[in-house]
Design an enzyme around this catalytic site. Structure first.
Site, PDB file in Angstrom:
ATOM      1  N   ALA A  65       0.876  -1.163   0.000  1.00 34.85           N
ATOM      2  CA  ALA A  65       0.000   0.000   0.000  1.00 34.85           C
ATOM      3  C   ALA A  65       0.919   1.220   0.000  1.00 34.85           C
ATOM      4  O   ALA A  65       2.089   1.123   0.372  1.00 34.85           O
ATOM      5  CB  ALA A  65      -0.878  -0.030   1.243  1.00 34.85           C
ATOM      6  N   GLY A 109       0.561  -4.768   0.916  1.00 38.65           N
ATOM      7  CA  GLY A 109      -0.638  -4.764   0.081  1.00 38.65           C
ATOM      8  C   GLY A 109      -0.415  -5.435  -1.265  1.00 38.65           C
ATOM      9  O   GLY A 109      -1.363  -5.943  -1.877  1.00 38.65           O
ATOM     10  N   GLU A 112      -0.897  -8.960  -0.649  1.00 42.17           N
ATOM     11  CA  GLU A 112      -2.332  -9.152  -0.379  1.00 42.17           C
ATOM     12  C   GLU A 112      -3.151  -9.089  -1.667  1.00 42.17           C
ATOM     13  O   GLU A 112      -4.095  -9.868  -1.850  1.00 42.17           O
ATOM     14  CB  GLU A 112      -2.798  -8.095   0.629  1.00 42.17           C
ATOM     15  CG  GLU A 112      -2.175  -8.321   2.002  1.00 42.17           C
ATOM     16  CD  GLU A 112      -2.378  -7.173   2.960  1.00 42.17           C
ATOM     17  OE1 GLU A 112      -1.957  -6.036   2.638  1.00 42.17           O
ATOM     18  OE2 GLU A 112      -2.971  -7.371   4.034  1.00 42.17           O
ATOM     19  N   GLU A 132       4.606  -5.138   7.175  1.00 45.24           N
ATOM     20  CA  GLU A 132       3.938  -3.999   7.814  1.00 45.24           C
ATOM     21  C   GLU A 132       4.409  -3.757   9.239  1.00 45.24           C
ATOM     22  O   GLU A 132       4.404  -2.634   9.730  1.00 45.24           O
ATOM     23  CB  GLU A 132       2.411  -4.215   7.818  1.00 45.24           C
ATOM     24  CG  GLU A 132       1.741  -4.098   6.456  1.00 45.24           C
ATOM     25  CD  GLU A 132       1.642  -5.418   5.699  1.00 45.24           C
ATOM     26  OE1 GLU A 132       2.428  -6.352   6.000  1.00 45.24           O
ATOM     27  OE2 GLU A 132       0.791  -5.515   4.806  1.00 45.24           O
TER      28      GLU A 132
END
Ligand code: CO8
Length: 258
Positions: A65, A109, A112, A132
């Site tokens: 992300a 992300g 993911e 993260e």
């Protein structure tokens, strides 16, 4: 819609979506989510497309992300916007099959997003991780759940707690990826695999996808019941009649998609 952060190309019945923020190693910001959501909605709604491939660059599928976008955001905004929920409601909600073709970094992300795909084909350069924790946070787009279901508690826990990356070979051994291919062949191989899926009876492809995903989401008894009901529904399709007639007559099936 005009896209700025992704490229969308049509290859016969296959849609190829390429993440395109090279300056940020394809970090997934809000604009990427809006554009990917629109691309997936268009793909799902187009009766001439039956499978999609999502890929990144040679260096990075996606490095996470977008940290810069989130760094100064107040916690209340994350909550009030139900931040990251769109990945589930717009991307995972896609009903037709799609493949993640991963080369280079698939972190946070990015890992993911790859795990949201129906399966992952990895280049031998792929590296997966959920780092993260090093930022003082934790996965927020499904990593703690999908990685654990894919590779088991021990590896998922170790990866989430240490932030270490898993290379393509380990990812294949652990069941995170379907196959490894040489990096130079990644896109061709993924497109060929997608074309094979796109050549199948389309409703049967959607139902097979739904069935396997249900195994991730429910207990065995519920999963078996759902499988039987979906199987029974498929027996009512014209493509079931055609598929069985084609087998008996020793010819390829011609699908109506219903
Ligand atoms: N977000 C924003 N920008 C990024 C990201 C990212 N996730 N990853 C890389 N970039 C940018 C870099 O900042 C750099 O930009 P610039 O040139 O302007 O400095 C550019 O991409 C190239 O990156 P590097 O110079 O770092 O390239 P390297 O080859 O040296 O390193 C790495 C590659 C190892 C992949 C490195 O970039 C890295 O560690 N990236 C971050 C990986 C990461 O931590 N991912 C998880 C992100 S967090 C997440 O996904 C969900 C939770 C978020 C909550 C955050 C709350 C604040």
């Amino acid at each position: 819609m005009t896209y700025e952060t992704i490229l969308v190309e049509q290859r016969d019945a296959v849609t190829l979506i390429t993440l395109n923020r090279p300056q940020a190693l394809n970090a997934l910001n809000s604009q990427v989510l809006v554009e990917l959501s629109a691309a997936f909605a268009a793909f799902d709604a187009d009766p001439s497309r039956h499978c999609a491939v999502v890929t990144g660059s040679e260096k990075a599928f996606a490095a996470g992300a977008d940290i810069k976008e989130m760094a100064d955001k107040p916690a209340s905004d994350f909550f009030l916007e139900d931040f990251f929920s769109g990945w589930q409601s717009k991307v995972v909600a896609t009903r037709k099959p799609w493949i993640a073709a991963v080369a280079g970094f698939a972190l946070g992300g990015g890992c993911e997003l790859a795990m949201m795909a129906d399966f992952i084909i990895a280049a031998d350069t792929a590296k997966f991780g959920q780092p993260e924790i090093k930022l003082g946070v934790a996965p927020g787009m499904g990593g703690s759940q999908r990685l654990t279901r894919a590779v088991g508690k021990a590896k998922a826990m170790e990866m989430c707690l240490t932030g270490r990356m898993m290379d393509a070979q380990e990812a294949e051994r652990a069941g995170l990826v379907a196959r490894i291919v040489p990096a130079a062949d990644l896109i061709d191989d993924a497109l060929k695999t997608a074309a094979t899926i796109a050549s199948m009876p389309p409703m049967a492809a959607m139902v097979n996808k739904e069935m396997v995903n249900i195994a991730f989401e429910t207990g065995l008894a519920q999963g078996l019941l759902t499988e039987r009901r979906l199987f029974q529904i498929l027996t009512a399709t014209e493509d079931k009649k055609e598929g069985m007639a084609a087998f008996v007559e020793k010819r390829p099936g011609v699908w109506k998609g219903r």
